[in-house]
Design an enzyme around this catalytic site. Sequence first.
Site, PDB file in Angstrom:
ATOM      1  N   CYS A   2       0.822  -1.209   0.000  1.00 14.19           N
ATOM      2  CA  CYS A   2       0.000   0.000   0.000  1.00 14.19           C
ATOM      3  C   CYS A   2       0.855   1.258   0.000  1.00 14.19           C
ATOM      4  O   CYS A   2       1.926   1.302   0.592  1.00 14.19           O
ATOM      5  CB  CYS A   2      -0.868   0.032   1.250  1.00 14.19           C
ATOM      6  SG  CYS A   2      -2.033  -1.316   1.310  1.00 14.19           S
ATOM      7  N   ARG A  27       5.893  -0.385  -5.788  1.00 17.93           N
ATOM      8  CA  ARG A  27       5.780  -1.129  -4.529  1.00 17.93           C
ATOM      9  C   ARG A  27       4.866  -2.344  -4.666  1.00 17.93           C
ATOM     10  O   ARG A  27       4.883  -3.234  -3.823  1.00 17.93           O
ATOM     11  CB  ARG A  27       5.216  -0.216  -3.431  1.00 17.93           C
ATOM     12  CG  ARG A  27       6.114   0.950  -3.095  1.00 17.93           C
ATOM     13  CD  ARG A  27       5.333   2.044  -2.406  1.00 17.93           C
ATOM     14  NE  ARG A  27       4.859   1.646  -1.099  1.00 17.93           N
ATOM     15  CZ  ARG A  27       5.479   1.917   0.039  1.00 17.93           C
ATOM     16  NH1 ARG A  27       6.593   2.589   0.028  1.00 17.93           N
ATOM     17  NH2 ARG A  27       4.982   1.533   1.186  1.00 17.93           N
ATOM     18  N   TRP A  75      -2.654  -2.841  -1.614  1.00 14.22           N
ATOM     19  CA  TRP A  75      -2.196  -4.221  -1.791  1.00 14.22           C
ATOM     20  C   TRP A  75      -2.999  -5.036  -0.779  1.00 14.22           C
ATOM     21  O   TRP A  75      -2.846  -4.868   0.431  1.00 14.22           O
ATOM     22  CB  TRP A  75      -0.695  -4.311  -1.500  1.00 14.22           C
ATOM     23  CG  TRP A  75      -0.076  -5.627  -1.821  1.00 14.22           C
ATOM     24  CD1 TRP A  75       0.420  -6.035  -3.025  1.00 14.22           C
ATOM     25  CD2 TRP A  75       0.169  -6.710  -0.908  1.00 14.22           C
ATOM     26  NE1 TRP A  75       0.946  -7.295  -2.928  1.00 14.22           N
ATOM     27  CE2 TRP A  75       0.805  -7.736  -1.645  1.00 14.22           C
ATOM     28  CE3 TRP A  75      -0.080  -6.921   0.443  1.00 14.22           C
ATOM     29  CZ2 TRP A  75       1.185  -8.946  -1.077  1.00 14.22           C
ATOM     30  CZ3 TRP A  75       0.291  -8.120   1.017  1.00 14.22           C
ATOM     31  CH2 TRP A  75       0.917  -9.124   0.255  1.00 14.22           C
ATOM     32  N   ASN A  99      -2.315   2.704   5.439  1.00 13.13           N
ATOM     33  CA  ASN A  99      -1.326   1.626   5.253  1.00 13.13           C
ATOM     34  C   ASN A  99      -1.151   0.945   6.598  1.00 13.13           C
ATOM     35  O   ASN A  99      -1.097   1.629   7.627  1.00 13.13           O
ATOM     36  CB  ASN A  99       0.047   2.185   4.863  1.00 13.13           C
ATOM     37  CG  ASN A  99       0.089   2.699   3.449  1.00 13.13           C
ATOM     38  OD1 ASN A  99      -0.900   2.637   2.733  1.00 13.13           O
ATOM     39  ND2 ASN A  99       1.243   3.213   3.056  1.00 13.13           N
ATOM     40  N   GLY A 100      -1.015  -0.367   6.601  1.00 10.93           N
ATOM     41  CA  GLY A 100      -0.810  -1.086   7.861  1.00 10.93           C
ATOM     42  C   GLY A 100      -1.976  -2.002   8.142  1.00 10.93           C
ATOM     43  O   GLY A 100      -2.775  -2.303   7.250  1.00 10.93           O
ATOM     44  N   GLU A 480      19.183 -17.914  -2.745  1.00 11.49           N
ATOM     45  CA  GLU A 480      18.838 -16.669  -3.439  1.00 11.49           C
ATOM     46  C   GLU A 480      18.468 -16.953  -4.902  1.00 11.49           C
ATOM     47  O   GLU A 480      17.530 -16.357  -5.443  1.00 11.49           O
ATOM     48  CB  GLU A 480      20.021 -15.690  -3.328  1.00 11.49           C
ATOM     49  CG  GLU A 480      19.866 -14.374  -4.058  1.00 11.49           C
ATOM     50  CD  GLU A 480      18.657 -13.536  -3.638  1.00 11.49           C
ATOM     51  OE1 GLU A 480      18.035 -13.832  -2.607  1.00 11.49           O
ATOM     52  OE2 GLU A 480      18.337 -12.599  -4.386  1.00 11.49           O
ATOM     53  N   LYS A 484      14.905 -15.998  -6.545  1.00  5.42           N
ATOM     54  CA  LYS A 484      14.757 -15.170  -7.760  1.00  5.42           C
ATOM     55  C   LYS A 484      13.891 -15.885  -8.786  1.00  5.42           C
ATOM     56  O   LYS A 484      12.986 -15.302  -9.359  1.00  5.42           O
ATOM     57  CB  LYS A 484      16.113 -14.869  -8.417  1.00  5.42           C
ATOM     58  CG  LYS A 484      17.010 -13.835  -7.807  1.00  5.42           C
ATOM     59  CD  LYS A 484      16.503 -12.440  -7.793  1.00  5.42           C
ATOM     60  CE  LYS A 484      15.585 -12.178  -6.643  1.00  5.42           C
ATOM     61  NZ  LYS A 484      16.053 -11.760  -5.397  1.00  5.42           N
ATOM     62  N   GLU A 487      10.214 -16.086  -7.714  1.00  6.85           N
ATOM     63  CA  GLU A 487       9.575 -14.759  -7.657  1.00  6.85           C
ATOM     64  C   GLU A 487       9.106 -14.292  -9.029  1.00  6.85           C
ATOM     65  O   GLU A 487       8.000 -13.793  -9.164  1.00  6.85           O
ATOM     66  CB  GLU A 487      10.582 -13.707  -7.145  1.00  6.85           C
ATOM     67  CG  GLU A 487      10.706 -13.611  -5.651  1.00  6.85           C
ATOM     68  CD  GLU A 487      11.736 -12.560  -5.235  1.00  6.85           C
ATOM     69  OE1 GLU A 487      11.414 -11.734  -4.376  1.00  6.85           O
ATOM     70  OE2 GLU A 487      12.862 -12.564  -5.761  1.00  6.85           O
ATOM     71  N   HIS A 503      18.947 -36.267   1.800  1.00  8.71           N
ATOM     72  CA  HIS A 503      18.058 -36.256   2.971  1.00  8.71           C
ATOM     73  C   HIS A 503      16.646 -35.854   2.577  1.00  8.71           C
ATOM     74  O   HIS A 503      15.864 -35.419   3.422  1.00  8.71           O
ATOM     75  CB  HIS A 503      18.625 -35.322   4.040  1.00  8.71           C
ATOM     76  CG  HIS A 503      19.933 -35.786   4.573  1.00  8.71           C
ATOM     77  ND1 HIS A 503      20.061 -36.772   5.524  1.00  8.71           N
ATOM     78  CD2 HIS A 503      21.193 -35.442   4.223  1.00  8.71           C
ATOM     79  CE1 HIS A 503      21.334 -36.997   5.762  1.00  8.71           C
ATOM     80  NE2 HIS A 503      22.049 -36.195   4.983  1.00  8.71           N
ATOM     81  N   LYS A 602       7.062  -4.664  -3.218  1.00  8.37           N
ATOM     82  CA  LYS A 602       8.465  -4.281  -3.029  1.00  8.37           C
ATOM     83  C   LYS A 602       8.773  -3.996  -1.572  1.00  8.37           C
ATOM     84  O   LYS A 602       9.818  -4.345  -1.053  1.00  8.37           O
ATOM     85  CB  LYS A 602       8.760  -3.044  -3.882  1.00  8.37           C
ATOM     86  CG  LYS A 602      10.218  -2.586  -3.821  1.00  8.37           C
ATOM     87  CD  LYS A 602      11.121  -3.610  -4.441  1.00  8.37           C
ATOM     88  CE  LYS A 602      12.580  -3.342  -4.193  1.00  8.37           C
ATOM     89  NZ  LYS A 602      13.380  -4.570  -4.357  1.00  8.37           N
TER      90      LYS A 602
END
Length: 607
Positions: A2, A27, A75, A99-100, A480, A484, A487, A503, A602
Amino acid sequence: MCGIFGAASSSHVHKDLIEGLSKLEYRGYDSAGLTLISKSNKIKRLRCTGKVVALKKLLATNNLMGNCGIAHTRWATHGVPNLKNSHPHNYGGFSIVHNGIIENFEEIKTFLSKKSHKFSSDTDSEVIAHLLEYFSKKHSKLSDILLNTFKKLKGSFALGIVYEKDPDKIIVASNGSPLLIGMGKNANYISSDINALISKTKKYISLDDNEFGIITKDKIELFNVKGKRIKRSASVTKQNTNAISKNGYKHFMQKEIFEQKDIITRVIKDKLGTSKILPNIFGPKSDSMLKSIKHVHFVACGTSYNASLVAKYWIEEVSDIMCTAEIASEYRYRTINVPKDTLFVAISQSGETADTIYSLKKAKQSKYRSILSICNVAESTITRLSDYSYLMQAGPEVSVASTKAFTSQLIALLLLATTLSRASDSKLESKIINQIKSLPRILSKTFELEKKMQLIAKQFKNKNHTLFLGRGASYPIALEAALKLKEISYIHAEGYAAGELKHGPLALVDKNMPVVGLMPDNNLVTQVLSNLAEVKARQGLVYIFTNKKMKLKKNDKTNIISMPACGHYIAPLVYVIPMQLLSYYVAINKKTNIDQPRNLAKSVTVE
Ligand code: F1P
């Protein structure tokens, strides 16, 4: 996530609101809306699902104008992304953007429903407009209405409010969610993000927790929760307006991947001497503080957490310091033990990640020696709350999937590890510095792999799963790489410590499973190779990234991607580059929304 923007001005602000919202788009959001106070002092609201450009069209069709207004990109958290859940929420002459998360919204809703309030959305935010109306019936002074409302709210919020009875004012409030007030000429602005302010003004004030403000075009008044006036001097951001453009690249992610070499070159110039790190790069007197450190606790989320895992390998290798790296959403709720002389390090690109902020606040109440943050945004909450801070100066990172922030974090963390190594090995510093200085040259060579990664990406585009394997500091790089890929290409990917293969994950390997091995030439090569042999024996498709000279047998289906030779310490920074390129080109093949992947944001400003 948001975003809030607002303006009170001597001229019309409708265009400013749209421009502000478009600066917040990066964002991530799923609906947008705005409220303007019309000439007849009425609140006029427009909302739409989807993008800001749709709101812009709506605005043009409705020919709405006004000198005071608030706007929002939402969002979805509470309630699906649809029109009725979009902000602003209106009630009784109040219009609010939030926001929040209001944690006690059910309780407030039940209370007000009994008083005949009818709610029109599924959001937690709507209760704020209703509470304001409720208290406006009991109090005539605006400050009393606000104080009573804010007192009832539990949770995190940044708020922008307009009220028909005070048509030239924007009311702001903040608790655990950032809100900035930009100071312009004959106009003042509000925004949850510095990026939306800088085209208007570089001068701003940030609200702290439990503060509220009343803003007109030429006046800013700040108050604490007791209604007492607060004085705060303005700051000036150094961020420039041009930084947020694609510079001819197709996507922000692509631009940000290719910026990495220049950012590292700048760090070398700004932070390193001939064979030593320049004094106090982690803030005034940080060198002497770091001398006393015996333990380090890293706390972060997502990519920043992966960076902290690399740092753990580095620090324990080069010093006698014990180090832990933990996900912020776990750290904030569990019991923690803090040994004497422990340094708490928060890592966050945005400096606004809710879980990392809460963890930092918890750390401030605990017995840490000091709180250090590694951030990319000077104006961020995390930077402001820290005793010491290191600014990455990577420039705004717009793509949701983090790339340049990751390598900038790694450089900062390698410099931290090197500083901490001084007590146990005085010679290591110049060795590591030499390796860092070789990075621009090595990265230039690494980027030459781009074409190869485009070809390999084609082989990945129809796969459903991928495994990334590494050992030592390459293990977090495998994590990472998997992050990526999932995402931005939506391919399910897992990063594993190569030794963990048998394992569990080996059960998944068959001829359709690409397995990527990250294998810098170090003391773990034999082990990684034997793990990859286990994959080959099960027909898995093996891709080995290595700078070890290896010959391929004819008819061997293994792909070896030759990496440039590089020093031991900098290998994570080098090996992550082809992983970023691979994800990028797989996503290109899959035609996904690369800079704003579905469901992601974001800046994760709610827990
Ligand atoms: C943490 C993070 C990013 C990720 C995405 C969502 O943010 O997980 O790593 O790329 O943008 O948030 P931060 O605390 O580093 O800003």
